[in-house]
Design an enzyme around this catalytic site. Structure first.
Site, PDB file in Angstrom:
ATOM      1  N   LYS A   5       2.843   4.389  18.359  1.00  0.00           N
ATOM      2  CA  LYS A   5       2.842   5.777  17.872  1.00  0.00           C
ATOM      3  C   LYS A   5       2.973   6.741  19.052  1.00  0.00           C
ATOM      4  O   LYS A   5       3.659   7.754  18.964  1.00  0.00           O
ATOM      5  CB  LYS A   5       1.561   6.044  17.074  1.00  0.00           C
ATOM      6  CG  LYS A   5       1.538   5.267  15.761  1.00  0.00           C
ATOM      7  CD  LYS A   5       0.148   5.231  15.161  1.00  0.00           C
ATOM      8  CE  LYS A   5       0.126   4.530  13.818  1.00  0.00           C
ATOM      9  NZ  LYS A   5      -1.223   4.216  13.351  1.00  0.00           N
ATOM     10  N   GLU A  31       7.764  11.095   9.561  1.00  0.00           N
ATOM     11  CA  GLU A  31       6.418  11.676   9.671  1.00  0.00           C
ATOM     12  C   GLU A  31       5.323  10.613   9.525  1.00  0.00           C
ATOM     13  O   GLU A  31       4.317  10.626  10.229  1.00  0.00           O
ATOM     14  CB  GLU A  31       6.244  12.750   8.580  1.00  0.00           C
ATOM     15  CG  GLU A  31       4.961  13.530   8.681  1.00  0.00           C
ATOM     16  CD  GLU A  31       4.871  14.351   9.968  1.00  0.00           C
ATOM     17  OE1 GLU A  31       5.616  15.319  10.100  1.00  0.00           O
ATOM     18  OE2 GLU A  31       4.040  13.978  10.826  1.00  0.00           O
ATOM     19  N   THR A  58       0.831  -1.211   0.000  1.00  0.00           N
ATOM     20  CA  THR A  58       0.000   0.000   0.000  1.00  0.00           C
ATOM     21  C   THR A  58       0.867   1.264   0.000  1.00  0.00           C
ATOM     22  O   THR A  58       0.707   2.153  -0.853  1.00  0.00           O
ATOM     23  CB  THR A  58      -0.910   0.006   1.253  1.00  0.00           C
ATOM     24  OG1 THR A  58      -1.673  -1.198   1.269  1.00  0.00           O
ATOM     25  CG2 THR A  58      -1.846   1.194   1.261  1.00  0.00           C
TER      26      THR A  58
HETATM   27  P1  NAP Z   1       1.849  -3.998   2.886  1.00  0.00           P
HETATM   28  O1  NAP Z   1       0.794  -3.522   1.967  1.00  0.00           O
HETATM   29  O2  NAP Z   1       1.671  -5.286   3.602  1.00  0.00           O
HETATM   30  O3  NAP Z   1       3.219  -4.020   2.051  1.00  0.00           O
HETATM   31  C1  NAP Z   1       4.419  -4.417   2.630  1.00  0.00           C
HETATM   32  C2  NAP Z   1       5.476  -4.501   1.547  1.00  0.00           C
HETATM   33  O4  NAP Z   1       6.721  -4.787   2.152  1.00  0.00           O
HETATM   34  C3  NAP Z   1       5.242  -5.593   0.517  1.00  0.00           C
HETATM   35  O5  NAP Z   1       5.592  -5.112  -0.761  1.00  0.00           O
HETATM   36  C4  NAP Z   1       6.169  -6.725   0.941  1.00  0.00           C
HETATM   37  O6  NAP Z   1       6.663  -7.491  -0.128  1.00  0.00           O
HETATM   38  C5  NAP Z   1       7.309  -5.928   1.531  1.00  0.00           C
HETATM   39  N1  NAP Z   1       8.026  -6.641   2.579  1.00  0.00           N
HETATM   40  C6  NAP Z   1       7.562  -7.040   3.778  1.00  0.00           C
HETATM   41  N2  NAP Z   1       8.539  -7.627   4.485  1.00  0.00           N
HETATM   42  C7  NAP Z   1       9.646  -7.602   3.705  1.00  0.00           C
HETATM   43  C8  NAP Z   1      10.963  -8.069   3.863  1.00  0.00           C
HETATM   44  N3  NAP Z   1      11.364  -8.698   4.974  1.00  0.00           N
HETATM   45  N4  NAP Z   1      11.848  -7.868   2.854  1.00  0.00           N
HETATM   46  C9  NAP Z   1      11.460  -7.244   1.720  1.00  0.00           C
HETATM   47  N5  NAP Z   1      10.213  -6.783   1.515  1.00  0.00           N
HETATM   48  C10 NAP Z   1       9.321  -6.959   2.497  1.00  0.00           C
HETATM   49  O7  NAP Z   1       2.120  -2.922   4.031  1.00  0.00           O
HETATM   50  P2  NAP Z   1       1.814  -1.352   3.971  1.00  0.00           P
HETATM   51  O8  NAP Z   1       0.414  -1.127   4.389  1.00  0.00           O
HETATM   52  O9  NAP Z   1       2.310  -0.786   2.709  1.00  0.00           O
HETATM   53  O10 NAP Z   1       2.712  -0.840   5.191  1.00  0.00           O
HETATM   54  C11 NAP Z   1       4.113  -0.735   5.064  1.00  0.00           C
HETATM   55  C12 NAP Z   1       4.685  -0.136   6.342  1.00  0.00           C
HETATM   56  O11 NAP Z   1       4.121   1.166   6.539  1.00  0.00           O
HETATM   57  C13 NAP Z   1       4.341  -0.926   7.597  1.00  0.00           C
HETATM   58  O12 NAP Z   1       5.428  -0.839   8.486  1.00  0.00           O
HETATM   59  C14 NAP Z   1       3.122  -0.205   8.153  1.00  0.00           C
HETATM   60  O13 NAP Z   1       2.970  -0.366   9.527  1.00  0.00           O
HETATM   61  C15 NAP Z   1       3.440   1.227   7.794  1.00  0.00           C
HETATM   62  N6  NAP Z   1       2.281   2.130   7.617  1.00  0.00           N
HETATM   63  C16 NAP Z   1       1.188   1.722   6.887  1.00  0.00           C
HETATM   64  C17 NAP Z   1       0.151   2.606   6.685  1.00  0.00           C
HETATM   65  C18 NAP Z   1      -1.072   2.228   5.889  1.00  0.00           C
HETATM   66  O14 NAP Z   1      -2.030   3.019   5.891  1.00  0.00           O
HETATM   67  N7  NAP Z   1      -1.091   1.079   5.212  1.00  0.00           N
HETATM   68  C19 NAP Z   1       0.219   3.900   7.222  1.00  0.00           C
HETATM   69  C20 NAP Z   1       1.357   4.290   7.949  1.00  0.00           C
HETATM   70  C21 NAP Z   1       2.374   3.385   8.130  1.00  0.00           C
HETATM   71  P3  NAP Z   1       5.677  -8.430  -1.028  1.00  0.00           P
HETATM   72  O15 NAP Z   1       4.813  -7.451  -1.777  1.00  0.00           O
HETATM   73  O16 NAP Z   1       6.574  -9.191  -1.898  1.00  0.00           O
HETATM   74  O17 NAP Z   1       4.909  -9.239  -0.034  1.00  0.00           O
HETATM   75  N1  HSE Z   2      -2.835   0.361  10.474  1.00  0.00           N
HETATM   76  C1  HSE Z   2      -2.542   1.712  10.781  1.00  0.00           C
HETATM   77  C2  HSE Z   2      -3.807   2.423  11.210  1.00  0.00           C
HETATM   78  C3  HSE Z   2      -1.931   2.379   9.587  1.00  0.00           C
HETATM   79  O1  HSE Z   2      -4.899   1.893  10.964  1.00  0.00           O
HETATM   80  O2  HSE Z   2      -3.727   3.503  11.799  1.00  0.00           O
HETATM   81  C4  HSE Z   2      -1.418   3.771   9.861  1.00  0.00           C
HETATM   82  O3  HSE Z   2      -0.327   3.735  10.720  1.00  0.00           O
END
Ligand code: NAP
Ligand code: HSE
Length: 328
Positions: free
Chosen positions: A204, A128, A13
């Site tokens: 957080k 951020e 994402t």
């Molecule tokens: P996601 O959709 O599950 O995507 C995670 C990505 O990281 C995937 O592309 C995965 O690869 C890759 N990945 C995971 N572990 C890995 C490893 N050991 N080595 C290499 N690649 C790896 O997660 P996301 O929602 O984008 O979130 C990413 C980070 O941002 C997390 O730490 C989350 O807590 C944080 N975050 C998310 C949001 C949100 O709204 N989603 C907001 C703020 C912060 P594959 O595609 O090959 O599986």
């Molecule tokens: N899973 C987290 C939330 C993403 O719902 O707030 C943003 O850090």
């Protein structure tokens, strides 16, 4: 035009959102900074997955392809969990890269060490997006200090929890149905246990504590409760009394410098400043000695809000056209 070479760790994402914004806003970024941004490499776990096409960018599952590339200036990190993220970012700092992370699980624990390491190496660490998604709370608190002294930080720090509570109240849907929708919209973590169990908001809060107060409380002294303890009947009964459940993370410091924190669902009335904060929005109230109370509200999760915070971090690292790009 000079080019800044970046790598993106993770292409889910958030990682995909960074790539999309860098492409959609290519010309504006060039005008603003005087640099082109080239996404040189993307790190994923599984290279066989079907993904957005990224012509000219190497997609790899080997971090050494990125760490051994001396041309890379900035590493965006959007993978999951404490490790290997911490090790990857420590290695990137050691190589002289600026880093921009969204990974709060990693940063709540290792943020202070990464910041120290980066200062020693003369590079920047931006975070951020770790806290409250697109809401610029880190920048805001940094801007207030040291002219103001922060006394308390409290608010809604998990978008998934607030989204679920809102859906349960407005549409009378079950907890499970609301959670499935939060997952489909990219708000919830791949494993949503920490979203609904309160640990995500807790992490957080610890990031904000380190920033606002220069320290964190002993983690085991902070009670953490999730919204998984709130039933549809609880939500209905609250509504009948013109009250709402909000999942609130709260930390304050007393005159002796002692921190007091808590995370959990709270029943609030119409006069509470967080009463009207619905859906995926987060809201943070910062109490300071000179300014008083400041409230920030905005999208706390999702592809574009989170990636937007990270691209803003990049623009801060690069600086405006007239300024010099801060390489080490
Ligand atoms: P996601 O959709 O599950 O995507 C995670 C990505 O990281 C995937 O592309 C995965 O690869 C890759 N990945 C995971 N572990 C890995 C490893 N050991 N080595 C290499 N690649 C790896 O997660 P996301 O929602 O984008 O979130 C990413 C980070 O941002 C997390 O730490 C989350 O807590 C944080 N975050 C998310 C949001 C949100 O709204 N989603 C907001 C703020 C912060 P594959 O595609 O090959 O599986
Ligand atoms: N899973 C987290 C939330 C993403 O719902 O707030 C943003 O850090």
């Amino acid at each position: 035009m000079p080019s800044i070479k970046v790598a993106i760790l993770g292409f889910g994402t958030v990682g995909e959102g960074i790539y999309r914004i860098l492409n959609e806003r290519k010309e504006e970024i060039q005008q603003e900074t005087g640099h082109t941004i080239d996404v040189v490499s993307i790190l994923v776990r599984d290279t066989s997955k079907v993904r957005l096409s990224t012509p000219g960018t190497t997609v790899t599952d080997n971090i050494q392809d990125i760490l051994s590339n001396a041309d890379i200036d900035v590493v965006f990190e959007a993978i999951v969990g404490e490790e290997p993220a911490y090790t990857y970012l420590s290695d990137a700092i050691e190589k002289g890269c600026h880093i921009i992370t969204a990974n709060k699980t990693m940063f709540a624990k290792h943020g202070p060490a990464l910041l120290k390491h980066a200062e020693f190496r003369g590079v920047k660490v931006c975070y951020e997006a770790t806290t409250a998604g697109g809401v610029p709370i880190i920048r805001t608190i940094k801007g207030l200090l040291p002219a103001d002294r922060v006394q308390r930080v409290r608010g809604i720090l998990n978008g998934t929890s607030n989204f679920i509570l809102t859906k349960m109240r407005e549409e009378k849907v079950s907890f499970e149905v609301a959670l499935q929708e939060a997952q489909a919209l990219g708000y919830a973590e791949a494993d949503p246990t920490d979203d609904i169990g309160g640990k995500d908001a807790f992490r957080k809060l610890m990031i904000l504590s380190a920033l606002a107060f220069g320290k964190q409380p002993d983690w085991k002294d902070v009670p953490v409760v999730g919204i998984d303890s709130v039933t549809i009947e609880d939500v209905k009964a609250a509504s009948e009394n013109t009250c709402r459940y909000r999942h609130i993370a709260d930390i304050s410091i007393d005159e002796n410098g002692v921190l007091q924190g808590s995370v959990g669902p709270v029943l609030i009335g119409t006069d509470h400043p967080l009463y009207g904060v619905d859906g995926v929005d987060n809201a943070i109230i910062v109490d300071t000695d000179h300014l008083g109370a400041l409230t920030l509200i905005g999208p706390g999760a999702g592809m574009y809000p989170t990636a937007s915070a990270m691209v803003s971090d990049l623009l801060q690292v690069i600086g405006k056209r007239t300024a010099t790009f801060a390489t080490n």
